[in-house]
Design a protein around this motif. Structure first.
Motif, short mmCIF file in Angstrom:
data_model
loop_
_atom_site.label_atom_id
_atom_site.label_comp_id
_atom_site.label_asym_id
_atom_site.label_seq_id
_atom_site.Cartn_x
_atom_site.Cartn_y
_atom_site.Cartn_z
N HIS A 143 3.81 5.64 -5.62
CA HIS A 143 3.93 5.57 -7.08
C HIS A 143 2.75 6.23 -7.79
N MET A 144 1.56 6.01 -7.28
CA MET A 144 0.36 6.45 -8.01
C MET A 144 -0.07 7.86 -7.65
N PHE A 145 0.23 8.32 -6.44
CA PHE A 145 -0.31 9.62 -6.01
C PHE A 145 0.79 10.65 -5.70
N ALA A 186 2.02 13.94 -8.14
CA ALA A 186 1.76 15.24 -7.50
C ALA A 186 3.07 16.03 -7.35
N ALA A 187 4.19 15.32 -7.09
CA ALA A 187 5.47 16.00 -6.86
C ALA A 187 6.20 16.31 -8.17
N SER A 188 5.72 15.73 -9.29
CA SER A 188 6.49 15.83 -10.54
C SER A 188 6.57 17.26 -11.08
N GLY A 201 0.83 -1.22 0.00
CA GLY A 201 0.00 0.00 0.00
C GLY A 201 0.86 1.26 0.00
N GLY A 202 1.95 1.24 0.76
CA GLY A 202 2.85 2.40 0.82
C GLY A 202 3.47 2.66 -0.55
#
Ligand code: HEM
Length: 150
Positions: free
Chosen positions: A24-26, A30-32, A18-19
């Protein structure tokens, strides 16, 4: 005792996979849009909190898994899905330890020396390794949960 071990085993798997899914997905998309320096600092901060948990999990998963194997099954006749889970589990642990010692520690060193582009290169490698472990982890959970019905 079996219930406790199974609960620990499954919780450890959920937290680990989950971590990685969240990262990877969120968090990654968002940070990209951030500049490289704050992005690398953010990931250093995030991974320095996430990785100690993964070290604990790399102990909990095999310890609980092998104890369950010895108590629930005759290890020599363990089903194919347990053997596969073991193989995938050790592959995930190897990918994690390799990532930690080869890429993560170097990234931290580069950040410490303010060599941000170099730190960014190691961050990309960490991202690739986390993608590999995420795929392995999802596959392992699916096999673990559905294996007995095959
Ligand atoms: C490292 C070696 C591992 C061993 C020896 C091991 C062993 C076991 C055993 C004996 C069970 C009980 C199976 C049953 O009741 O049918 C189990 C369940 C489970 N394992 Fe593992 N495991 C390992 C790694 C992993 C990993 C890496 C994951 C996921 C990332 C995982 C996820 C699960 C899950 C989700 C279950 C619950 C399945 C269910 O009862 O429906 N295991 N494991």
């Amino acid at each position: 005792m079996t219930l406790l071990l199974l609960a620990l085993h499954v919780l450890a798997a959920v937290i680990w996979v989950g971590g990685m899914f969240f990262a990877h997905m969120f968090l990654r998309p968002a940070a990209s849009t951030m500049e490289l320096e704050p992005r690398v600092n953010l990931w250093c901060n995030v991974l320095s909190r996430f990785f100690p948990w993964i070290w604990g999990i790399t102990l909990v998963i095999p310890l609980s898994g092998y104890t369950l194997l010895l108590t629930l099954f005759e290890p020599a006749y363990a089903s194919w899905y347990i053997i596969l889970m073991q193989g995938l589990g050790w592959s995930m642990i190897s990918v994690f330890t390799f990532t930690f010692f080869t890429y993560y520690r170097k990234m931290k060193r580069m950040v410490h020396r303010q060599l941000i582009p170099e730190a960014g290169l190691y961050l990309n490698r960490i991202r690739n390794m986390v993608s590999i472990n995420l795929i392995l982890g999802i596959g392992t959970i699916l096999i673990a949960v559905t294996g007995r019905f095959w």
